[in-house]
Design a protein around this motif. Structure first.
Motif, PDB file in Angstrom:
ATOM      1  N   GLN A   1       1.000  -0.670   0.382  1.00 50.69           N
ATOM      2  CA  GLN A   1       0.015  -0.344  -0.117  1.00 50.69           C
ATOM      3  C   GLN A   1       0.831   1.293  -0.080  1.00 50.69           C
ATOM      4  O   GLN A   1       0.367   2.399  -0.585  1.00 50.69           O
ATOM      5  N   THR A   2       2.039   1.025   1.281  1.00 52.74           N
ATOM      6  CA  THR A   2       2.818   2.596   0.887  1.00 52.74           C
ATOM      7  C   THR A   2       3.565   2.710  -0.664  1.00 52.74           C
ATOM      8  O   THR A   2       3.581   3.879  -1.022  1.00 52.74           O
ATOM      9  N   ALA A   3       4.008   1.710  -0.934  1.00 52.75           N
ATOM     10  CA  ALA A   3       4.564   1.563  -2.163  1.00 52.75           C
ATOM     11  C   ALA A   3       3.687   2.246  -3.389  1.00 52.75           C
ATOM     12  O   ALA A   3       3.941   2.828  -4.291  1.00 52.75           O
ATOM     13  N   ALA A   4       2.208   1.811  -3.626  1.00 54.97           N
ATOM     14  CA  ALA A   4       1.192   2.111  -4.661  1.00 54.97           C
ATOM     15  C   ALA A   4       1.313   3.585  -4.151  1.00 54.97           C
ATOM     16  O   ALA A   4       1.221   4.250  -5.578  1.00 54.97           O
ATOM     17  N   GLU A   5       0.860   3.778  -2.801  1.00 53.47           N
ATOM     18  CA  GLU A   5       1.279   5.406  -2.664  1.00 53.47           C
ATOM     19  C   GLU A   5       2.071   6.712  -3.189  1.00 53.47           C
ATOM     20  O   GLU A   5       1.708   7.306  -3.750  1.00 53.47           O
ATOM     21  N   LEU A   6       2.984   5.587  -2.819  1.00 53.83           N
ATOM     22  CA  LEU A   6       4.080   6.356  -3.196  1.00 53.83           C
ATOM     23  C   LEU A   6       4.839   6.501  -4.891  1.00 53.83           C
ATOM     24  O   LEU A   6       5.086   7.689  -5.134  1.00 53.83           O
ATOM     25  N   ALA A   7       4.183   5.445  -5.735  1.00 55.41           N
ATOM     26  CA  ALA A   7       4.185   5.599  -6.806  1.00 55.41           C
ATOM     27  C   ALA A   7       3.611   6.880  -7.183  1.00 55.41           C
ATOM     28  O   ALA A   7       3.734   7.323  -8.564  1.00 55.41           O
ATOM     29  N   GLN A   8       2.497   6.647  -6.832  1.00 61.50           N
ATOM     30  CA  GLN A   8       1.261   7.499  -6.924  1.00 61.50           C
ATOM     31  C   GLN A   8       1.738   9.255  -7.301  1.00 61.50           C
ATOM     32  O   GLN A   8       1.428   9.992  -7.884  1.00 61.50           O
TER      33      GLN A   8
END
Length: 93
Positions: A58-65
Motif C-alpha cells: 500500500q505504501t509503495a503504491a501511494e509513493l508511486a502515485q
C-alpha cells in the motif's frame, strides 16, 4: 492535471507532494527545506528520499502515485518555464 497552475502553485504543490511522501514513509528528508517556497527567483524542489525506499504494497503504491505527480508537476513547470529546479531524481524518473 497541473497545466492550469501558476509557477508559484506548482512550487507549492511539488513541496506538498514531497512532504506527504516523507510523512507517509516515515523517512526524514534532510535536504528538504521550506525556505523561499515561491519567493526566491529559483525554487529548488528535492525529490523525496522516500521514493528510494521500499515498503509494504500500500505504501509503495501511494509513493508511486506521488512520484507520478512529481513528474507531472516537473513537466508543467518546464513547459511554463518556471525555473523550478528538481534535484535528486530517482532512477528512471
Amino acid at each position: 492535471m497541473y497545466q492550469q497552475y501558476t509557477c508559484a502553485q506548482l512550487a507549492q504543490e511539488a513541496q506538498g507532494v514531497s512532504q506527504r511522501a516523507a510523512a507517509l514513509s516515515g523517512v526524514q528528508d534532510q535536504k528538504r527545506t521550506n525556505d523561499g517556497l515561491a519567493t526566491a527567483a529559483a525554487v529548488v524542489i528535492f525529490w523525496p528520499a522516500a521514493f528510494f525506499v521500499g515498503g509494504d504494497k500500500q505504501t509503495a503504491a501511494e509513493l508511486a502515485q506521488m512520484k507520478g505527480q512529481m513528474v507531472a508537476i516537473e513537466q508543467a513547470s518546464i513547459q511554463k518555464k518556471c525555473g523550478i529546479q528538481f534535484q535528486g531524481k530517482p532512477p528512471g524518473a
